[in-house]
Write a protein that holds these residues in place. Structure first.
Motif, PDB file in Angstrom:
ATOM      1  N   PRO A  44       0.840  -1.268   0.157  1.00  0.00           N
ATOM      2  CA  PRO A  44      -0.107  -0.042   0.086  1.00  0.00           C
ATOM      3  C   PRO A  44       0.845   1.170  -0.189  1.00  0.00           C
ATOM      4  CG  PRO A  44      -0.780  -1.530   1.615  1.00  0.00           C
ATOM      5  CD  PRO A  44       0.341  -2.191   0.949  1.00  0.00           C
ATOM      6  N   GLY A  45       1.926   1.262   0.653  1.00  0.00           N
ATOM      7  CA  GLY A  45       2.960   2.457   0.768  1.00  0.00           C
ATOM      8  C   GLY A  45       3.265   2.778  -0.807  1.00  0.00           C
ATOM      9  N   VAL A  46       3.873   1.529  -1.499  1.00  0.00           N
ATOM     10  CA  VAL A  46       4.209   1.931  -2.660  1.00  0.00           C
ATOM     11  C   VAL A  46       2.944   2.318  -3.674  1.00  0.00           C
ATOM     12  CG1 VAL A  46       5.197   0.562  -4.824  1.00  0.00           C
ATOM     13  CG2 VAL A  46       6.121  -0.029  -2.879  1.00  0.00           C
ATOM     14  N   LEU A  47       2.013   1.847  -3.604  1.00  0.00           N
ATOM     15  CA  LEU A  47       0.900   2.311  -4.361  1.00  0.00           C
ATOM     16  C   LEU A  47       0.491   3.785  -3.973  1.00  0.00           C
ATOM     17  CD1 LEU A  47      -1.416  -0.884  -4.093  1.00  0.00           C
ATOM     18  CD2 LEU A  47      -0.375   0.004  -6.076  1.00  0.00           C
ATOM     19  N   LEU A  48       0.634   4.121  -2.724  1.00  0.00           N
ATOM     20  CA  LEU A  48       0.545   5.630  -2.356  1.00  0.00           C
ATOM     21  C   LEU A  48       1.539   6.344  -3.310  1.00  0.00           C
ATOM     22  CD1 LEU A  48      -0.320   5.527   1.335  1.00  0.00           C
ATOM     23  CD2 LEU A  48      -1.929   6.234  -0.299  1.00  0.00           C
ATOM     24  N   LEU A  49       2.908   5.913  -3.211  1.00  0.00           N
ATOM     25  CA  LEU A  49       3.834   6.695  -3.973  1.00  0.00           C
ATOM     26  C   LEU A  49       3.547   6.713  -5.640  1.00  0.00           C
ATOM     27  CD1 LEU A  49       7.066   5.547  -2.284  1.00  0.00           C
ATOM     28  CD2 LEU A  49       6.284   7.815  -2.106  1.00  0.00           C
ATOM     29  N   ALA A  50       3.189   5.532  -5.988  1.00  0.00           N
ATOM     30  CA  ALA A  50       2.693   5.565  -7.354  1.00  0.00           C
ATOM     31  C   ALA A  50       1.613   6.597  -7.713  1.00  0.00           C
ATOM     32  CB  ALA A  50       2.306   4.212  -8.007  1.00  0.00           C
ATOM     33  N   GLY A  51       0.718   6.712  -6.736  1.00  0.00           N
ATOM     34  CA  GLY A  51      -0.570   7.616  -6.817  1.00  0.00           C
ATOM     35  C   GLY A  51       0.099   8.987  -7.003  1.00  0.00           C
ATOM     36  N   ALA A  52       1.088   9.465  -6.075  1.00  0.00           N
ATOM     37  CA  ALA A  52       1.525  10.712  -6.046  1.00  0.00           C
ATOM     38  C   ALA A  52       2.411  11.142  -7.450  1.00  0.00           C
ATOM     39  CB  ALA A  52       2.505  10.673  -4.921  1.00  0.00           C
ATOM     40  N   LEU A  53       3.086  10.082  -7.981  1.00  0.00           N
ATOM     41  CA  LEU A  53       3.934   9.918  -9.287  1.00  0.00           C
ATOM     42  C   LEU A  53       2.952  10.118 -10.297  1.00  0.00           C
ATOM     43  CD1 LEU A  53       6.438  10.151 -10.680  1.00  0.00           C
ATOM     44  CD2 LEU A  53       6.600   7.591 -10.430  1.00  0.00           C
ATOM     45  N   PHE A  54       1.832   9.190 -10.447  1.00  0.00           N
ATOM     46  CA  PHE A  54       1.137   9.300 -11.715  1.00  0.00           C
ATOM     47  C   PHE A  54      -0.304   9.997 -11.689  1.00  0.00           C
ATOM     48  CE2 PHE A  54       3.748   5.279 -11.942  1.00  0.00           C
ATOM     49  CZ  PHE A  54       4.605   5.674 -12.817  1.00  0.00           C
ATOM     50  N   GLY A  55      -0.649  10.682 -10.423  1.00  0.00           N
ATOM     51  CA  GLY A  55      -1.899  10.877 -10.093  1.00  0.00           C
ATOM     52  C   GLY A  55      -2.122  12.391 -10.550  1.00  0.00           C
ATOM     53  N   GLY A  56      -0.938  13.151 -10.906  1.00  0.00           N
ATOM     54  CA  GLY A  56      -1.212  14.595 -11.236  1.00  0.00           C
ATOM     55  C   GLY A  56      -0.873  15.557  -9.971  1.00  0.00           C
ATOM     56  N   LYS A  57      -0.809  16.762 -10.121  1.00  0.00           N
ATOM     57  CA  LYS A  57      -0.566  17.526  -8.979  1.00  0.00           C
ATOM     58  C   LYS A  57      -1.160  17.543  -7.729  1.00  0.00           C
ATOM     59  CE  LYS A  57       1.843  21.840 -10.234  1.00  0.00           C
ATOM     60  NZ  LYS A  57       3.232  21.570 -10.235  1.00  0.00           N
ATOM     61  N   ASN A  58      -2.582  17.350  -8.070  1.00  0.00           N
ATOM     62  CA  ASN A  58      -3.382  17.158  -6.836  1.00  0.00           C
ATOM     63  C   ASN A  58      -3.039  15.870  -5.972  1.00  0.00           C
ATOM     64  OD1 ASN A  58      -5.007  19.548  -7.750  1.00  0.00           O
ATOM     65  ND2 ASN A  58      -6.710  18.091  -8.862  1.00  0.00           N
ATOM     66  N   LEU A  59      -2.650  14.878  -6.416  1.00  0.00           N
ATOM     67  CA  LEU A  59      -2.336  13.945  -5.617  1.00  0.00           C
ATOM     68  C   LEU A  59      -0.684  13.973  -5.155  1.00  0.00           C
ATOM     69  CD1 LEU A  59      -4.185  11.044  -7.334  1.00  0.00           C
ATOM     70  CD2 LEU A  59      -5.016  12.197  -5.295  1.00  0.00           C
ATOM     71  N   LEU A  60       0.068  14.889  -5.377  1.00  0.00           N
ATOM     72  CA  LEU A  60       1.414  14.997  -5.067  1.00  0.00           C
ATOM     73  C   LEU A  60       1.563  14.805  -3.556  1.00  0.00           C
ATOM     74  CD1 LEU A  60       3.123  17.773  -7.245  1.00  0.00           C
ATOM     75  CD2 LEU A  60       3.696  15.262  -7.194  1.00  0.00           C
ATOM     76  N   PRO A  61       0.667  15.445  -2.744  1.00  0.00           N
ATOM     77  CA  PRO A  61       0.819  14.973  -1.079  1.00  0.00           C
ATOM     78  C   PRO A  61       0.772  13.605  -0.783  1.00  0.00           C
ATOM     79  CG  PRO A  61      -0.656  16.842  -1.685  1.00  0.00           C
ATOM     80  CD  PRO A  61      -0.446  16.552  -2.991  1.00  0.00           C
ATOM     81  N   LEU A  62       0.417  12.666  -1.458  1.00  0.00           N
ATOM     82  CA  LEU A  62       0.399  11.335  -1.198  1.00  0.00           C
ATOM     83  C   LEU A  62       1.790  10.638  -1.238  1.00  0.00           C
ATOM     84  CD1 LEU A  62      -2.548   9.603  -3.499  1.00  0.00           C
ATOM     85  CD2 LEU A  62      -2.553  10.029  -0.910  1.00  0.00           C
ATOM     86  N   ALA A  63       2.640  11.551  -1.567  1.00  0.00           N
ATOM     87  CA  ALA A  63       4.112  11.032  -1.493  1.00  0.00           C
ATOM     88  C   ALA A  63       4.439  10.736  -0.070  1.00  0.00           C
ATOM     89  CB  ALA A  63       5.051  11.871  -2.280  1.00  0.00           C
TER      90      ALA A  63
END
Length: 169
Positions: A44-63
């Motif tokens: 799940p941590g890696v998936l959150l990082l992937a969401g931050a990387l590929f999710g656009g500017k709005n999802l960057l805080p997921l990093a």
């Protein structure tokens, strides 16, 4: 649409890797569940990082939560492999470093130099605490190797003498 495709690629790769891990466990007759349970935290941590990387500017805080959860998963994976759960006495210092990694990634991916710099400073602080507490606990509390029991105090004495001499100048 491109972001969804990238997310599907990451999730697909993770699922293939997990399937291969469990399949290899069946072939070589070892219990992957007792060996790989930290993956339930790491993935799940890696998936959150992937969401931050590929999710656009709005999802960057997921990093930030992604790096924290991934770091805890890696710590638990190491501890599970080695049986050295007592390392939590100093491994906790990697969590502030993980926050720094998340801030650094968020700043790098979002072109925010201030977040990147704050993240870098937090990484260095967390790693410094990890090393300092790790040396203390491994050498003085957990016993370390017999030779290190002598080297550790000698290093402390040398450092103390250096600081005293430096202060005197």
């Amino acid at each position: 649409m491109n972001e969804t495709r990238n997310s599907n690629l990451v999730i697909g790769a993770v699922l293939v890797a997990l399937g291969l891990l469990f399949l290899v466990g069946q072939w070589f007759d070892f219990d992957v569940g007792s060996f790989a349970w930290p993956l339930f935290i790491l993935v799940p941590g890696v998936l959150l990082l992937a969401g931050a990387l590929f999710g656009g500017k709005n999802l960057l805080p997921l990093a930030i939560p992604g790096s924290i959860v991934s770091t805890i998963g890696l710590i638990l994976f190491f501890q599970n492999l080695t049986g050295r759960f007592e390392t939590w006495a100093y491994a906790w210092a990697l969590i502030p470093a993980a926050v720094g990694v998340g801030m650094f990634l968020m700043g790098s991916w979002g072109s925010d130099e201030a977040s990147r710099q704050r993240g870098w400073n937090l990484i260095l602080t967390g790693l410094g605490l990890f090393v300092a507490f790790g040396v203390f606990f491994e050498f003085f509390i957990f016993g370390g190797a017999p030779g290190l029991r002598v080297v550790g105090p000698l290093v402390l004495i040398a450092l103390g003498v250096y600081l005293l001499m430096r202060q005197r100048r």
